[in-house]
Design a protein around this motif. Sequence first.
Motif, PDB file in Angstrom:
ATOM      1  N   VAL A 304      -0.248 -13.284  29.685  1.00 54.59           N
ATOM      2  CA  VAL A 304       0.729 -14.120  30.285  1.00 54.59           C
ATOM      3  C   VAL A 304       1.088 -13.738  31.611  1.00 54.59           C
ATOM      4  CG1 VAL A 304       3.082 -15.372  29.993  1.00 54.59           C
ATOM      5  CG2 VAL A 304       1.813 -14.950  28.015  1.00 54.59           C
ATOM      6  N   ILE A 305       1.541 -12.674  31.962  1.00 48.81           N
ATOM      7  CA  ILE A 305       1.845 -12.005  33.340  1.00 48.81           C
ATOM      8  C   ILE A 305       0.706 -12.005  34.285  1.00 48.81           C
ATOM      9  CG2 ILE A 305       2.896 -10.011  34.409  1.00 48.81           C
ATOM     10  CD1 ILE A 305       4.810 -11.698  32.331  1.00 48.81           C
ATOM     11  N   ALA A 310      -1.020 -14.326  39.349  1.00 50.41           N
ATOM     12  CA  ALA A 310      -2.243 -14.849  40.233  1.00 50.41           C
ATOM     13  C   ALA A 310      -1.919 -16.462  40.599  1.00 50.41           C
ATOM     14  CB  ALA A 310      -3.388 -14.843  39.498  1.00 50.41           C
ATOM     15  N   GLY A 311      -0.839 -17.056  40.133  1.00 53.05           N
ATOM     16  CA  GLY A 311      -0.614 -18.318  40.216  1.00 53.05           C
ATOM     17  C   GLY A 311      -1.493 -19.325  39.489  1.00 53.05           C
ATOM     18  N   PRO A 337       8.728 -24.392  33.467  1.00 56.06           N
ATOM     19  CA  PRO A 337       7.358 -23.997  33.625  1.00 56.06           C
ATOM     20  C   PRO A 337       7.566 -22.289  33.136  1.00 56.06           C
ATOM     21  CG  PRO A 337       8.273 -24.300  35.652  1.00 56.06           C
ATOM     22  CD  PRO A 337       9.229 -24.774  34.890  1.00 56.06           C
ATOM     23  N   VAL A 338       6.291 -21.674  32.927  1.00 58.80           N
ATOM     24  CA  VAL A 338       6.425 -20.169  32.807  1.00 58.80           C
ATOM     25  C   VAL A 338       6.684 -19.565  34.449  1.00 58.80           C
ATOM     26  CG1 VAL A 338       4.943 -18.323  32.169  1.00 58.80           C
ATOM     27  CG2 VAL A 338       4.702 -20.477  30.905  1.00 58.80           C
ATOM     28  N   ARG A 339       7.663 -18.819  34.319  1.00 52.83           N
ATOM     29  CA  ARG A 339       8.210 -17.883  35.234  1.00 52.83           C
ATOM     30  C   ARG A 339       8.830 -16.957  34.871  1.00 52.83           C
ATOM     31  NH1 ARG A 339      11.239 -21.853  33.693  1.00 52.83           N
ATOM     32  NH2 ARG A 339      13.582 -21.954  33.973  1.00 52.83           N
ATOM     33  N   ALA A 429       4.518 -18.203  40.389  1.00 50.69           N
ATOM     34  CA  ALA A 429       4.805 -19.054  38.880  1.00 50.69           C
ATOM     35  C   ALA A 429       3.461 -19.563  38.533  1.00 50.69           C
ATOM     36  CB  ALA A 429       5.574 -20.304  39.249  1.00 50.69           C
ATOM     37  N   VAL A 430       3.279 -19.719  37.259  1.00 54.99           N
ATOM     38  CA  VAL A 430       2.045 -20.106  36.666  1.00 54.99           C
ATOM     39  C   VAL A 430       1.565 -21.564  37.478  1.00 54.99           C
ATOM     40  CG1 VAL A 430       0.897 -21.244  34.622  1.00 54.99           C
ATOM     41  CG2 VAL A 430       1.995 -19.006  34.547  1.00 54.99           C
ATOM     42  N   GLY A 431       0.490 -21.687  37.626  1.00 51.54           N
ATOM     43  CA  GLY A 431      -0.147 -23.103  38.264  1.00 51.54           C
ATOM     44  C   GLY A 431       0.185 -23.216  39.806  1.00 51.54           C
TER      45      GLY A 431
END
Length: 525
Positions: A304-305, A310-311, A337-339, A429-431
Amino acid sequence: MGRRFNTAGPCLPTEHYMIPALSRLPEAPGLVDLKAYFVVHAPRQTGKTTALRALAHELTLQGRHAALHFSCEAARAAGDDFGATALGLLERIKEAARWQLPSELRPPTWPAAPEAALLSTALGAWAEVCPRPLVLFFDEIDALQGQSLLSVLGQLRDGYNSRPAPFPWSVALCGLRDVRDYKAASGGNPSRLGTASPFNIKLESLRLGDFTPDEVAALYGQHTADTGQQFASGAVEHAYELTAGQPWLVNALAREVVEKIRVPVAEAITVAHLERAKEQLILTRATHLDSLASKLAEPRVRNVIGPLLAGDPLVLDPYDDDLSYVRDLGLVAPTAPVRPANPIYREVIARVLSSSIQESVTANPRSFIRSDGTFDLPKMLDEFADWWIENGEFLTSTGYYSEAAPQLILMGYLQRVVNGGGQVEREYAVGSGRIDLHLRWPYKASDDNRHVQREAIEIKAWRTGRPNPLPAGLKQLDRYLDRLHLATGTLAIFDQREAAPAIDERTTITTTTSPAGRTVTVLNG
């Protein structure tokens, strides 16, 4: 001695500032009334033990139940020996009852029973003679592993299913993780948790929440009421912003200011004091932050991390519970969102994972300070480019957080050369496809006034099968610079394609013009 901010162990009303414990689990009394078996879970040091102790005391005080809180921690050493685990738990129950319950509600002498049924037999015998319905709170249930955990959960399930035969009226299991993750802890395949569980009788899973802004204000207000020390305008709000209400962090920030920085009581606590406290907590890696950081090496956490740093988009098997696990640890926010869960954890994650890079950088930080006291970012980028050519391929080949390796390397290098003089704030943050860095460098100008130099760096990766990230990166950097009110910035693009040119050929520093007309430095690596 007056009350203080608590960062170690359960809160005591006479010794610590605290939010009313019963308000933290408002649903629990209703579940007890329903004779429910349920789960309470939350990250470490969020107040679980304090809340459960208070709830047990209140339930017993009301005269309708015999409620007992006890810890499973002492049974950890038994490992897979489920007989020794049961004996250890029964000893803890007996000892806790001595202090928490009047004599007529305490357990009898435990009856003899086969090892596989020691716990259920004993609890049934107690329930049979107790004049009130039994309510048991198994705290630190995570301490049990493997066969011992399976045995305890199985005996509770068997006793529950045998009702109305005598057995505890209501049971709560409390720990870091939700019940769905018990399958992994008890030896099941953690990559395929699905919904099966050895404790499939639970009615609800309660997650102990973080403090609300009003609760942070109420907690800090207790300090003001006791000592007269005020919080300056915006300080309480800033504490909430830094911590997102994480209880340990809320207390630790204030304790750092009051007991370590020792701001005089006659002086108001300001945003600047809290910022200094935040930096000291991160640098010293206080116990809570250190135990959290140690989780970063776990494969389920890396899944997850890594994309978060990496975004990249998060791609997980829908039956995997890695994201739920990382949320239960408290590393990421509980909602999409995942953060990172809060700005302090965001810094801790990035600094811990880039710390080995900082140790490898031999450049003298003072060599980047100009004669006027400002930070020489162009020189830093030039020296980083040389260092990247020499070390980049080796460092990115280690496989540890490989998807974010170049980002971590640049962040580690920058952190090393600004340590002690400036600050680097990060956003990821993811994405998002990027990491944004905001460098703040205080200096004294020739007019003898204090100023803050601010620089922005955006980091992106060019991956196999993806288009050149330069156009998108320039647009993203423009938006970031608009938000920071800066006229120029740096875009770093690391080529991670399988067919990328040799590192010495692709590593360049150039300038270009962004869509908004800004002059932008572009580091290709």
